[in-house]
Design a protein around this motif. Sequence first.
Motif, PDB file in Angstrom:
ATOM      1  N   PHE A 248       0.846  -1.194   0.000  1.00 32.43           N
ATOM      2  CA  PHE A 248       0.000   0.000   0.000  1.00 32.43           C
ATOM      3  C   PHE A 248       0.884   1.248   0.000  1.00 32.43           C
ATOM      4  O   PHE A 248       2.020   1.229   0.485  1.00 32.43           O
ATOM      5  N   SER A 249       0.351   2.318  -0.541  1.00 35.96           N
ATOM      6  CA  SER A 249       1.072   3.588  -0.602  1.00 35.96           C
ATOM      7  C   SER A 249       1.012   4.291   0.752  1.00 35.96           C
ATOM      8  O   SER A 249      -0.074   4.526   1.297  1.00 35.96           O
ATOM      9  N   LEU A 250       2.176   4.646   1.274  1.00 38.33           N
ATOM     10  CA  LEU A 250       2.200   5.383   2.543  1.00 38.33           C
ATOM     11  C   LEU A 250       1.617   6.786   2.387  1.00 38.33           C
ATOM     12  O   LEU A 250       1.025   7.322   3.330  1.00 38.33           O
ATOM     13  N   GLN A 440       6.375   2.828   0.935  1.00 37.54           N
ATOM     14  CA  GLN A 440       5.347   1.794   0.856  1.00 37.54           C
ATOM     15  C   GLN A 440       5.179   1.075   2.185  1.00 37.54           C
ATOM     16  O   GLN A 440       6.068   1.078   3.043  1.00 37.54           O
ATOM     17  N   LEU A 441       4.020   0.458   2.320  1.00 37.81           N
ATOM     18  CA  LEU A 441       3.711  -0.350   3.495  1.00 37.81           C
ATOM     19  C   LEU A 441       3.426  -1.766   3.020  1.00 37.81           C
ATOM     20  O   LEU A 441       2.558  -1.981   2.183  1.00 37.81           O
ATOM     21  N   ARG A 442       4.157  -2.722   3.551  1.00 38.03           N
ATOM     22  CA  ARG A 442       3.993  -4.122   3.156  1.00 38.03           C
ATOM     23  C   ARG A 442       3.215  -4.858   4.238  1.00 38.03           C
ATOM     24  O   ARG A 442       3.636  -4.917   5.396  1.00 38.03           O
ATOM     25  N   VAL A 443       2.107  -5.434   3.858  1.00 34.23           N
ATOM     26  CA  VAL A 443       1.282  -6.226   4.778  1.00 34.23           C
ATOM     27  C   VAL A 443       1.428  -7.691   4.402  1.00 34.23           C
ATOM     28  O   VAL A 443       1.218  -8.075   3.247  1.00 34.23           O
ATOM     29  N   ALA A 444       1.838  -8.515   5.371  1.00 37.40           N
ATOM     30  CA  ALA A 444       1.965  -9.953   5.167  1.00 37.40           C
ATOM     31  C   ALA A 444       0.909 -10.662   6.001  1.00 37.40           C
ATOM     32  O   ALA A 444       0.670 -10.297   7.152  1.00 37.40           O
ATOM     33  N   VAL A 445       0.282 -11.668   5.402  1.00 36.18           N
ATOM     34  CA  VAL A 445      -0.805 -12.393   6.070  1.00 36.18           C
ATOM     35  C   VAL A 445      -0.460 -13.879   6.095  1.00 36.18           C
ATOM     36  O   VAL A 445      -0.248 -14.493   5.047  1.00 36.18           O
ATOM     37  N   GLY A 446      -0.389 -14.443   7.288  1.00 37.51           N
ATOM     38  CA  GLY A 446      -0.183 -15.876   7.454  1.00 37.51           C
ATOM     39  C   GLY A 446      -1.506 -16.541   7.784  1.00 37.51           C
ATOM     40  O   GLY A 446      -2.141 -16.191   8.787  1.00 37.51           O
ATOM     41  N   ALA A 464     -11.077  -2.991   1.878  1.00 36.67           N
ATOM     42  CA  ALA A 464     -11.190  -2.167   3.084  1.00 36.67           C
ATOM     43  C   ALA A 464     -10.374  -0.885   2.936  1.00 36.67           C
ATOM     44  O   ALA A 464     -10.829   0.201   3.307  1.00 36.67           O
ATOM     45  N   PHE A 465      -9.178  -1.007   2.377  1.00 37.37           N
ATOM     46  CA  PHE A 465      -8.337   0.178   2.173  1.00 37.37           C
ATOM     47  C   PHE A 465      -9.020   1.169   1.225  1.00 37.37           C
ATOM     48  O   PHE A 465      -9.042   2.378   1.499  1.00 37.37           O
ATOM     49  N   ASN A 466      -9.573   0.678   0.123  1.00 34.29           N
ATOM     50  CA  ASN A 466     -10.250   1.562  -0.826  1.00 34.29           C
ATOM     51  C   ASN A 466     -11.468   2.223  -0.193  1.00 34.29           C
ATOM     52  O   ASN A 466     -11.733   3.413  -0.443  1.00 34.29           O
ATOM     53  N   MET A 467     -12.215   1.470   0.604  1.00 35.66           N
ATOM     54  CA  MET A 467     -13.364   2.050   1.300  1.00 35.66           C
ATOM     55  C   MET A 467     -12.930   3.178   2.226  1.00 35.66           C
ATOM     56  O   MET A 467     -13.552   4.248   2.277  1.00 35.66           O
ATOM     57  N   MET A 468     -11.844   2.951   2.954  1.00 36.18           N
ATOM     58  CA  MET A 468     -11.353   3.968   3.885  1.00 36.18           C
ATOM     59  C   MET A 468     -10.845   5.198   3.135  1.00 36.18           C
ATOM     60  O   MET A 468     -11.125   6.341   3.532  1.00 36.18           O
TER      61      MET A 468
END
Length: 476
Positions: A248-250, A440-446, A464-468
């Motif tokens: 995601f873009s910071l 950038q922000l890197r989100v990792a999901v396990g 969710a990000f687009n909604m926000m």
Amino acid sequence: MALRVKVGRGEALERSEPVSPTAQYFNSSVLSISVIAVLEFENPINDSSSLALINDVFLPINPRFSSIMVEDEEGGKHWKRVEVKVEDHITVPNFPKGLSLKSYDNYFNEYLSIITTERLPQTKPLWEVHIIKYPTSNASGSVVFKLHHALGDGFSLMGALLSCLQKADNPSLPLTFPNFQKSIKVDSAINKSFMSVVPQALSGAINTVLDFGWSVLKSSFLEDNQSPIRSGKEGVEFRPINITTMTFSLDQIKKIKCSLQVTINDVVTGMIFLGTRLYMEETNDEAKNSNPTALVLFNTRSIGGYKSVDEMVQNQEAQKLWGNQFAFLHVPLPKLNQHEPSLNTLKFVQETQNVIKRKKNSAAVYLIGTLLESVRKYKGPETTAKYIHRTLKNSSMGVTNLIGPLEKMALANQPIKGLYFMVVNVPQSLTVTIMSYMDQLRVAVGTERGLIDPDKFRICIKKAFNMMFNASIESK
């Protein structure tokens, strides 16, 4: 198994370092938690200097990288220095040649899943390095570090790795990071009137009692219901997982932050929680009535940033920052209002922020630390480890984040395109980690394989990000 004890370049060992209580919890009969850190390279990897880098840069950072955990005659555990054979800690896997990037993505993800389920051997220092020379959709090659949580928490371990790196455009200069320290508000408690301080103190005391009591119940008796994000199965920490990442873009996150007048952490946590709610309700309509809780981990050090290799090695005060110094908060996921989704999006983030802010201002985390120490003192570290295992298992997900460098970095003059980390072997079906790097922000999901659809979950987080983002623009 007999091991020759040596310090560094052959000096005799005179005394060993006691293992901290938290390190004993994380390396016990019921818990064996590790951290996976992935460095993604812009160009194909040249691993010719890997042995020298580990010997000369990585090992000197902390004695624990050259130590094993041993038990004395009285049952106390210590870090015992041993002679490290670096080549025994490095693995270079072989994949088929000439495949598509998508095929290599699958091989890479499967390889990650395999190494996350394997326990690190106790007969040698608790770390290993995997050099992946094959390209993926995200990189021309990758280096994966697996580091046992007993060595230190995410701040210590990632700080150690980052201190081995340099600025890509000027290796002589150290990396720079966003400031950790909070700004001091003018309306501090000193300037507040007596009439405003007393209600806050009473509220804090009540919140402390409620939060501490609820946390104890969640760790002992109250277990989250089974849901699309929680299987509740015994031994879930040993089941295969999928690790998925998204970027995601910071700059966009900062726009949401300014619009809502909250912190970046509040925005990111709200995005994760909202995306999780969307996934649950899109997977199972009955999940809208469930009440999952998340364990949000945060760093408890009062510092201004990471420390360099020289500081880690030479500065005794910097060495004191090493280890596991964190706390966790039980945070319930807010529910969605189906009638006003756009307005509810902002309310959802603000509600998440209010809950976390209230819990951080509560003294419950310190009482929990005192409770764990009392259990360890009177019943031993194994019993305490079982308590922590229940705390993790009874909740639905874990969330933690770290701050990365502001500029592009390189390892041995090889530019790094991206990085992320994941906490593995946790008795939960869902773990989310966040790390910043450049802009950038890197989100990792396990996610537990066979329970959670990783692609669908990623789509829900992005939704969710687009909604926000759209809601924050409309609110302006």
